[in-house]
Design a protein around this motif. Structure first.
Motif, PDB file in Angstrom:
ATOM      1  N   ALA A 102       0.833  -1.208   0.000  1.00 27.97           N
ATOM      2  CA  ALA A 102       0.000   0.000   0.000  1.00 27.97           C
ATOM      3  C   ALA A 102       0.867   1.258   0.000  1.00 27.97           C
ATOM      4  O   ALA A 102       0.547   2.240  -0.681  1.00 27.97           O
ATOM      5  CB  ALA A 102      -0.939  -0.011   1.207  1.00 27.97           C
ATOM      6  N   GLU A 103       1.956   1.234   0.731  1.00 31.47           N
ATOM      7  CA  GLU A 103       2.879   2.371   0.779  1.00 31.47           C
ATOM      8  C   GLU A 103       3.490   2.613  -0.602  1.00 31.47           C
ATOM      9  O   GLU A 103       3.596   3.748  -1.060  1.00 31.47           O
ATOM     10  CB  GLU A 103       3.979   2.117   1.814  1.00 31.47           C
ATOM     11  N   LEU A 104       3.888   1.535  -1.255  1.00 34.18           N
ATOM     12  CA  LEU A 104       4.499   1.662  -2.585  1.00 34.18           C
ATOM     13  C   LEU A 104       3.473   2.097  -3.627  1.00 34.18           C
ATOM     14  O   LEU A 104       3.782   2.895  -4.508  1.00 34.18           O
ATOM     15  CB  LEU A 104       5.149   0.347  -3.002  1.00 34.18           C
ATOM     16  N   ALA A 105       2.266   1.577  -3.533  1.00 35.32           N
ATOM     17  CA  ALA A 105       1.223   1.904  -4.516  1.00 35.32           C
ATOM     18  C   ALA A 105       0.690   3.313  -4.325  1.00 35.32           C
ATOM     19  O   ALA A 105       0.359   3.990  -5.292  1.00 35.32           O
ATOM     20  CB  ALA A 105       0.082   0.898  -4.423  1.00 35.32           C
ATOM     21  N   GLY A 106       0.630   3.752  -3.063  1.00 37.49           N
ATOM     22  CA  GLY A 106       0.044   5.050  -2.766  1.00 37.49           C
ATOM     23  C   GLY A 106       1.062   6.164  -2.683  1.00 37.49           C
ATOM     24  O   GLY A 106       1.461   6.728  -3.711  1.00 37.49           O
ATOM     25  N   PRO A 107       1.507   6.481  -1.472  1.00 36.20           N
ATOM     26  CA  PRO A 107       2.379   7.639  -1.268  1.00 36.20           C
ATOM     27  C   PRO A 107       3.679   7.610  -2.072  1.00 36.20           C
ATOM     28  O   PRO A 107       4.185   8.653  -2.472  1.00 36.20           O
ATOM     29  CB  PRO A 107       2.694   7.597   0.230  1.00 36.20           C
ATOM     30  N   ARG A 108       4.224   6.435  -2.318  1.00 37.24           N
ATOM     31  CA  ARG A 108       5.503   6.362  -3.036  1.00 37.24           C
ATOM     32  C   ARG A 108       5.332   6.390  -4.549  1.00 37.24           C
ATOM     33  O   ARG A 108       6.303   6.553  -5.265  1.00 37.24           O
ATOM     34  CB  ARG A 108       6.271   5.099  -2.656  1.00 37.24           C
ATOM     35  N   ALA A 109       4.116   6.171  -5.033  1.00 39.51           N
ATOM     36  CA  ALA A 109       3.816   6.164  -6.475  1.00 39.51           C
ATOM     37  C   ALA A 109       4.776   5.239  -7.232  1.00 39.51           C
ATOM     38  O   ALA A 109       5.393   5.626  -8.216  1.00 39.51           O
ATOM     39  CB  ALA A 109       3.833   7.580  -7.039  1.00 39.51           C
ATOM     40  N   GLN A 110       4.889   4.020  -6.741  1.00 42.36           N
ATOM     41  CA  GLN A 110       5.749   2.998  -7.358  1.00 42.36           C
ATOM     42  C   GLN A 110       4.894   1.777  -7.722  1.00 42.36           C
ATOM     43  O   GLN A 110       5.002   0.713  -7.103  1.00 42.36           O
ATOM     44  CB  GLN A 110       6.869   2.597  -6.391  1.00 42.36           C
ATOM     45  N   PRO A 111       4.026   1.914  -8.743  1.00 50.59           N
ATOM     46  CA  PRO A 111       3.107   0.809  -9.058  1.00 50.59           C
ATOM     47  C   PRO A 111       3.818  -0.480  -9.477  1.00 50.59           C
ATOM     48  O   PRO A 111       3.326  -1.573  -9.186  1.00 50.59           O
ATOM     49  CB  PRO A 111       2.252   1.365 -10.198  1.00 50.59           C
ATOM     50  N   LEU A 112       4.957  -0.389 -10.131  1.00 49.42           N
ATOM     51  CA  LEU A 112       5.678  -1.594 -10.527  1.00 49.42           C
ATOM     52  C   LEU A 112       6.165  -2.356  -9.299  1.00 49.42           C
ATOM     53  O   LEU A 112       5.984  -3.575  -9.192  1.00 49.42           O
ATOM     54  CB  LEU A 112       6.854  -1.255 -11.443  1.00 49.42           C
ATOM     55  N   LEU A 113       6.749  -1.629  -8.359  1.00 49.04           N
ATOM     56  CA  LEU A 113       7.225  -2.278  -7.136  1.00 49.04           C
ATOM     57  C   LEU A 113       6.051  -2.843  -6.343  1.00 49.04           C
ATOM     58  O   LEU A 113       6.134  -3.957  -5.801  1.00 49.04           O
ATOM     59  CB  LEU A 113       8.022  -1.292  -6.287  1.00 49.04           C
ATOM     60  N   ALA A 114       4.964  -2.098  -6.281  1.00 51.93           N
ATOM     61  CA  ALA A 114       3.770  -2.574  -5.574  1.00 51.93           C
ATOM     62  C   ALA A 114       3.237  -3.850  -6.217  1.00 51.93           C
ATOM     63  O   ALA A 114       2.822  -4.781  -5.514  1.00 51.93           O
ATOM     64  CB  ALA A 114       2.695  -1.494  -5.548  1.00 51.93           C
ATOM     65  N   SER A 115       3.278  -3.915  -7.553  1.00 50.70           N
ATOM     66  CA  SER A 115       2.786  -5.124  -8.227  1.00 50.70           C
ATOM     67  C   SER A 115       3.685  -6.324  -7.931  1.00 50.70           C
ATOM     68  O   SER A 115       3.192  -7.451  -7.800  1.00 50.70           O
ATOM     69  CB  SER A 115       2.661  -4.900  -9.735  1.00 50.70           C
ATOM     70  N   HIS A 116       4.987  -6.104  -7.795  1.00 52.62           N
ATOM     71  CA  HIS A 116       5.890  -7.196  -7.407  1.00 52.62           C
ATOM     72  C   HIS A 116       5.531  -7.704  -6.011  1.00 52.62           C
ATOM     73  O   HIS A 116       5.480  -8.919  -5.779  1.00 52.62           O
ATOM     74  CB  HIS A 116       7.347  -6.743  -7.408  1.00 52.62           C
ATOM     75  N   VAL A 117       5.284  -6.779  -5.093  1.00 50.67           N
ATOM     76  CA  VAL A 117       4.954  -7.165  -3.728  1.00 50.67           C
ATOM     77  C   VAL A 117       3.610  -7.902  -3.702  1.00 50.67           C
ATOM     78  O   VAL A 117       3.461  -8.916  -3.004  1.00 50.67           O
ATOM     79  CB  VAL A 117       4.946  -5.933  -2.793  1.00 50.67           C
ATOM     80  N   ARG A 118       2.649  -7.437  -4.472  1.00 52.44           N
ATOM     81  CA  ARG A 118       1.339  -8.100  -4.551  1.00 52.44           C
ATOM     82  C   ARG A 118       1.501  -9.523  -5.094  1.00 52.44           C
ATOM     83  O   ARG A 118       0.928 -10.479  -4.564  1.00 52.44           O
ATOM     84  CB  ARG A 118       0.383  -7.307  -5.432  1.00 52.44           C
ATOM     85  N   ARG A 119       2.313  -9.664  -6.142  1.00 54.42           N
ATOM     86  CA  ARG A 119       2.556 -10.987  -6.727  1.00 54.42           C
ATOM     87  C   ARG A 119       3.256 -11.899  -5.727  1.00 54.42           C
ATOM     88  O   ARG A 119       2.920 -13.084  -5.613  1.00 54.42           O
ATOM     89  CB  ARG A 119       3.406 -10.834  -8.002  1.00 54.42           C
ATOM     90  N   LEU A 120       4.195 -11.361  -4.992  1.00 51.75           N
ATOM     91  CA  LEU A 120       4.884 -12.123  -3.957  1.00 51.75           C
ATOM     92  C   LEU A 120       3.881 -12.647  -2.926  1.00 51.75           C
ATOM     93  O   LEU A 120       3.920 -13.821  -2.546  1.00 51.75           O
ATOM     94  CB  LEU A 120       5.936 -11.237  -3.281  1.00 51.75           C
ATOM     95  N   GLN A 121       2.978 -11.786  -2.510  1.00 49.78           N
ATOM     96  CA  GLN A 121       1.972 -12.180  -1.529  1.00 49.78           C
ATOM     97  C   GLN A 121       1.084 -13.301  -2.086  1.00 49.78           C
ATOM     98  O   GLN A 121       0.788 -14.271  -1.393  1.00 49.78           O
ATOM     99  CB  GLN A 121       1.126 -10.956  -1.136  1.00 49.78           C
ATOM    100  N   GLN A 122       0.682 -13.177  -3.337  1.00 48.42           N
ATOM    101  CA  GLN A 122      -0.150 -14.218  -3.961  1.00 48.42           C
ATOM    102  C   GLN A 122       0.593 -15.547  -4.032  1.00 48.42           C
ATOM    103  O   GLN A 122       0.018 -16.608  -3.757  1.00 48.42           O
ATOM    104  CB  GLN A 122      -0.572 -13.784  -5.366  1.00 48.42           C
ATOM    105  N   LEU A 123       1.854 -15.492  -4.404  1.00 50.53           N
ATOM    106  CA  LEU A 123       2.655 -16.718  -4.486  1.00 50.53           C
ATOM    107  C   LEU A 123       2.829 -17.365  -3.112  1.00 50.53           C
ATOM    108  O   LEU A 123       2.775 -18.600  -2.992  1.00 50.53           O
ATOM    109  CB  LEU A 123       4.015 -16.422  -5.116  1.00 50.53           C
ATOM    110  N   GLU A 124       3.028 -16.553  -2.092  1.00 52.10           N
ATOM    111  CA  GLU A 124       3.164 -17.109  -0.742  1.00 52.10           C
ATOM    112  C   GLU A 124       1.858 -17.752  -0.274  1.00 52.10           C
ATOM    113  O   GLU A 124       1.882 -18.775   0.409  1.00 52.10           O
ATOM    114  CB  GLU A 124       3.619 -16.035   0.252  1.00 52.10           C
ATOM    115  N   GLU A 125       0.735 -17.160  -0.636  1.00 52.79           N
ATOM    116  CA  GLU A 125      -0.552 -17.767  -0.298  1.00 52.79           C
ATOM    117  C   GLU A 125      -0.699 -19.123  -0.981  1.00 52.79           C
ATOM    118  O   GLU A 125      -1.148 -20.095  -0.370  1.00 52.79           O
ATOM    119  CB  GLU A 125      -1.696 -16.842  -0.683  1.00 52.79           C
ATOM    120  N   THR A 126      -0.300 -19.195  -2.250  1.00 53.16           N
ATOM    121  CA  THR A 126      -0.352 -20.456  -2.992  1.00 53.16           C
ATOM    122  C   THR A 126       0.562 -21.488  -2.355  1.00 53.16           C
ATOM    123  O   THR A 126       0.175 -22.654  -2.163  1.00 53.16           O
ATOM    124  CB  THR A 126       0.066 -20.230  -4.465  1.00 53.16           C
TER     125      THR A 126
END
Length: 179
Positions: A102-126
């Motif tokens: 959320a920090e990367l997607a919002g205040p930091r305006a780093q959507p690419l980094l945020a998408s990596h973190v989101r993907r990481l979270q999805q993979l860990e859930e799997t």
């Protein structure tokens, strides 16, 4: 730079508000120690959280091995306690990973980094769901049910771990480019 101690303090999620006249506490404010941290520090924290997750997976595997070697009769209460502890560790890591996203997607305006973190979270859930299913299939009551399915699940865990490594490398590389 944010220290490991400051990172550990992030597990203390709230500062209590003043009590109102009714005696009921106000909504608690979340404390975010990474607010002014460099992107590099956020990425480093993601890597630390991944190390914590790896340790939790090791505890889960060891708990399952101990359970299988404890019987019959099997010591299920001990295994259940281990699963509970590991579940809490995973939940805490996930909350913090989602906050970094959320920090990367919002205040930091780093959507690419945020998408990596989101993907990481999805993979860990799997990964967690697959490991849990493997452990369930490895219980004495279900042993020998479908060795092909167990092999496929083990391969899924391996491929998921490889994907996690790739996402972490992409995150590190893209974070260096972002600074």
């Amino acid at each position: 730079m944010i220290t490991t101690e400051a990172a550990a303090e992030s597990a203390v999620p709230a500062v209590p508000g003043d009590s109102g006249a009714s005696g009921a506490p106000e909504r608690e404010q979340l404390v975010w120690p990474w607010k002014d941290a460099a992107i590099r520090a956020l990425v480093q924290r993601i890597h630390q959280l991944q190390a914590e997750r790896a340790q939790a997976f090791r505890r889960l595997e060891e708990g399952h091995r101990q359970y299988l070697s404890s019987g019959p009769p099997y010591d299920f209460p001990r295994y259940r306690s281990t699963v509970h502890e590991v579940t809490q560790a995973f939940a805490a890591a996930s909350r913090e990973v989602l906050a970094v996203e959320a920090e990367l997607a919002g205040p930091r305006a780093q959507p690419l980094l945020a998408s990596h973190v989101r993907r990481l979270q999805q993979l860990e859930e799997t990964r967690l769901a697959t490991v849990a299913l493997l452990q369930l299939m490895g219980t004495p009551e279900l042993t020998g049910q479908d060795s092909l399915q167990m092999h496929q699940l083990k391969m899924k865990v391996i491929k998921t771990m490889e994907a996690i490594s790739e996402v972490l490398q992409d995150l590190r590389f893209d974070a260096e480019s972002a600074e």
